[in-house]
Design a protein around this motif. Structure first.
Motif, short mmCIF file in Angstrom:
data_model
loop_
_atom_site.label_atom_id
_atom_site.label_comp_id
_atom_site.label_asym_id
_atom_site.label_seq_id
_atom_site.Cartn_x
_atom_site.Cartn_y
_atom_site.Cartn_z
N PRO A 106 5.84 6.37 9.97
CA PRO A 106 6.15 6.47 8.54
C PRO A 106 7.34 7.36 8.23
O PRO A 106 8.00 7.18 7.20
N THR A 107 7.65 8.30 9.11
CA THR A 107 8.79 9.18 8.85
C THR A 107 10.12 8.46 9.06
O THR A 107 11.17 8.97 8.65
N ALA A 108 10.09 7.27 9.68
CA ALA A 108 11.32 6.51 9.93
C ALA A 108 11.51 5.36 8.95
O ALA A 108 12.52 4.67 8.98
N VAL A 109 10.52 5.15 8.07
CA VAL A 109 10.56 4.01 7.14
C VAL A 109 10.44 4.51 5.71
O VAL A 109 9.48 5.20 5.35
N ALA A 110 11.43 4.15 4.89
CA ALA A 110 11.41 4.54 3.48
C ALA A 110 10.56 3.58 2.64
O ALA A 110 9.85 4.00 1.73
N SER A 111 10.64 2.27 2.97
CA SER A 111 9.88 1.29 2.21
C SER A 111 9.66 0.04 3.03
O SER A 111 10.41 -0.27 3.95
N VAL A 112 8.60 -0.67 2.66
CA VAL A 112 8.28 -1.98 3.23
C VAL A 112 8.17 -2.97 2.07
O VAL A 112 7.42 -2.74 1.13
N THR A 113 8.92 -4.05 2.15
CA THR A 113 8.84 -5.10 1.14
C THR A 113 8.42 -6.39 1.80
O THR A 113 9.09 -6.88 2.71
N SER A 114 7.30 -6.92 1.38
CA SER A 114 6.77 -8.17 1.91
C SER A 114 7.24 -9.33 1.05
O SER A 114 6.98 -9.38 -0.14
#
Length: 293
Positions: free
Chosen positions: A97-105
């Motif tokens: 999670p520290t490497a990902v700002a957002s997830v868009t499906s």
């Protein structure tokens, strides 16, 4: 008017089952990537196996996230996952999670695909039909590799099918529930462990099989045929994924007049309804920019 989609963090466009970056002069995300870049975003397309499990593709994605971070100097990335790409993106965000700002499906089977359920039941494990289907899928994936797509990536068609069934995704969700709605058809938490979660998807329009500009599109016709296998989300699906199965985090909208693949391109029927699927990505990048992502 010049658009501004210059997000704080780079964007990675993650393809789904049998997807690819480039084959010859064809790029799966060409229009999306170009539109985002024209609006100021830094955009990358990672190479993942065309067929494999969610975890295997997610691990591949994690490795490429690190390369993008090293190349750009960014702490994090924004992940836009189409179809099974959404599950790979969710895996990456849950593990790092520290490497990902957002997830868009985008049209993601976040509760599984009823079409995958039908195929799984039709293919008896260990018998000839399953072996033939796996061989055909692997041959197609290898063909994509020979044409320049995801060269050298491992393929596993049966693992991919199992990973997309309702049962397979339920097992996946037990391990990685971030952003999922508590009630089917609802919304999930918009932010979990510092990661923003969003989704959008489309629904086949009732009149499309009988007329309209998409009638002559063989891919669309195939998706219309596949939509008849739905039981839980009859009339509320894009041909491969149910409307409510696609929900994740903050739901932008899940009933755009778009089939499963139209969320990557501009079909005639979408133009008639005033929907530009490519611009949806730019709009969302602007949304992320305004959120500081």
């Amino acid at each position: 008017m010049q658009r501004n989609a210059q997000t704080h963090y780079p964007i990675l466009l993650v393809h789904g089952l049998l997807g690819f970056d480039v084959i010859g002069s064809i790029s799966l995300f060409h229009d999306v990537r170009q539109a985002l870049r024209n609006a100021g975003a830094r955009v990358f397309v990672p190479q993942l196996s065309a067929t494999h499990s969610n975890e295997a593709r997610g691990a591949q994605l994690l490795a490429q996230i690190e390369r993008v971070r090293e190349r750009t100097g960014a702490d994090k990335v924004n992940l836009f996952g189409h179809s099974q790409g959404a599950l790979a993106a969710r895996y990456a965000a849950a593990i790092a999670p520290t490497a990902v700002a957002s997830v868009t499906s985008v049209s993601g089977p976040n509760q599984g695909s009823e079409v995958a359920d039908v195929l799984r039941k039709a293919l008896t494990p260990g018998r000839l039909p399953e072996q033939v289907a796996e061989k055909v899928a692997i041959l197609f994936a290898n063909f994509l590799s020979l044409m320049g797509a995801e060269r050298g990536m491992q393929q596993n068609a049966i693992a991919a099918l199992n990973a997309l069934t309702t049962e397979g995704v339920a097992t996946f969700n037990d391990k990685y529930p971030q952003g999922l709605p508590e009630i089917r058809g609802g919304e999930g938490r918009e932010k979990v462990n510092g990661v923003g979660y969003y989704s959008w998807s489309g629904v086949l329009q009732n009149n499309l099989p009988d007329g309209g500009l998409n009638t002559l599109d063989p891919v669309h016709a195939c998706l219309c045929a596949l939509s008849r296998f739905f039981v839980t989300e009859i009339g509320q699906n894009d041909g491969l994924v149910g409307r409510f199965s696609s929900h994740l985090g903050k739901v932008i909208r899940s009933d755009y007049p778009l089939d499963h693949l139209a969320t990557l391109r501009q079909p005639g029927i979408a133009a008639r309804h005033g929907i530009d699927p490519i611009d949806l990505y730019v709009q969302h990048a602007e949304r992320l920019k305004n959120a500081g992502l």
